[in-house]
Design an enzyme around this catalytic site. Structure first.
Site, PDB file in Angstrom:
ATOM      1  N   TYR A   1      17.788  65.999  63.800  1.00 40.44           N
ATOM      2  CA  TYR A   1      17.594  65.153  62.615  1.00 40.44           C
ATOM      3  C   TYR A   1      18.087  65.914  61.404  1.00 40.44           C
ATOM      4  CZ  TYR A   1      15.347  62.837  58.684  1.00 40.44           C
ATOM      5  OH  TYR A   1      15.121  62.219  57.483  1.00 40.44           O
TER       6      TYR A   1
ATOM      7  N   GLU B   1      21.588  60.269  55.916  1.00 38.80           N
ATOM      8  CA  GLU B   1      20.780  60.662  57.075  1.00 38.80           C
ATOM      9  C   GLU B   1      21.553  60.430  58.363  1.00 38.80           C
ATOM     10  OE1 GLU B   1      16.365  59.526  57.712  1.00 38.80           O
ATOM     11  OE2 GLU B   1      17.491  58.043  58.895  1.00 38.80           O
TER      12      GLU B   1
END
Length: 282
Positions: A108, A196
């Site tokens: 992530y 992201e």
């Protein structure tokens, strides 16, 4: 301003970040053609401004090109209901057809502003995937953070220290350093309010591939990159908010019965508090 996953991935690709092969399809025939190009086996992903699409039935792995056409027919024109879509759901106008990614690991990574410190935050975790929110709540220590001074930008040593702190495999650190640096380049160039990648997939052959991506742009800075306005999908927005935006009015639709015309965030909050305390709703 939000954009679709396929648009975010195109931007990542333009800056040298690997993405899965594929393309966006606006009808079942286009989906079928793209699936044929990929050899039949592919992933069909509904394109809406929302996370949680997989759990809502908006992401499907198919084995044959004909199945991609069936899934595209099911999704395009329907409304997808996720935990973020609201009670009316979101209209699916297109689907992303991609090659499957053989995932051996998930990372992530995100960059966003921190208004409290007037800095930017880079967040990195060796435990990426669909349950990152749950990880942040139950095991926040597994998500490493780094504060970035906007004057100096992301320094090389900060990126290296963050990657080391996250426990990234030594064989992937150099490639991840490049991904992180290019993400910050995008973030700065387009005045993003969020960029992201979740997950940044570690494939079975060791590549780093952006399996999913999200980019949000600061509305107040769009005039500096007018080409971004072409990426806007008004069908994903509330109709009243879209009309207000066209007239340069900041409008947020709420669920109450009293309209609030305010100037300034503090006055807006005070007005809503007074409205609520009187027994009504803004």
């Amino acid at each position: 301003m939000r954009i679709h996953e396929y648009q975010a991935k195109e931007i990542l690709s333009n800056f040298g970040i690997k993405i899965p092969m594929g393309g966006n399809a606006k009808n079942p025939e286009e989906a079928f053609d793209l699936a044929v190009e990929l050899g039949g086996r592919c992933v069909v992903k509904a394109q809406v401004y929302s996370g949680g699409r997989g759990k809502a039935g908006g992401v499907k792995l198919v084995e044959k090109a004909e199945e991609s056409k069936v899934e595209a027919s099911r999704l395009i024109g329907s409304r997808l209901y996720t935990g973020q879509s609201g009670p009316n759901g979101l209209l699916v106008s297109s689907v992303l057809i991609e090659e499957p990614v053989n995932i051996a690991g998930e990372i992530y990574i995100s960059i966003l502003p921190n208004p409290e410190t007037e800095t930017h935050i880079v967040m990195l975790s060796n435990f990426g995937g669909v349950d990152i929110e749950e990880l942040a709540e139950k095991s926040p220590e597994k998500i490493k953070r780094c504060e970035i001074d906007p004057v100096y930008g992301l320094m090389d040593y900060q990126a290296r220290d963050l990657i080391y702190a996250a426990g990234i495999d030594i064989g992937k650190r150099k490639a991840l350093f490049q991904v992180l640096s290019r993400m910050y380049e995008i973030y700065s160039k387009y005045y993003c309010s969020l960029i992201e990648i979740n997950p940044l997939a570690i494939t079975d052959i060791g590549d780093l591939v952006a399996a999913d991506a999200k980019i949000l742009f600061d509305d107040d800075a769009l005039y500096k990159n007018n080409e971004l306005l072409e990426l806007r999908d008004i069908l994903q927005e509330d109709p009243l908010e879209s009309i207000a935006r066209e007239h340069n009015i900041s409008y947020v639709k709420l669920d109450g019965d009293v309209g609030c015309l305010v100037n300034g965030a503090g006055l807006a909050m005070a007005t809503m508090d007074v409205t609520t305390s009187s027994g009504s709703g803004p």
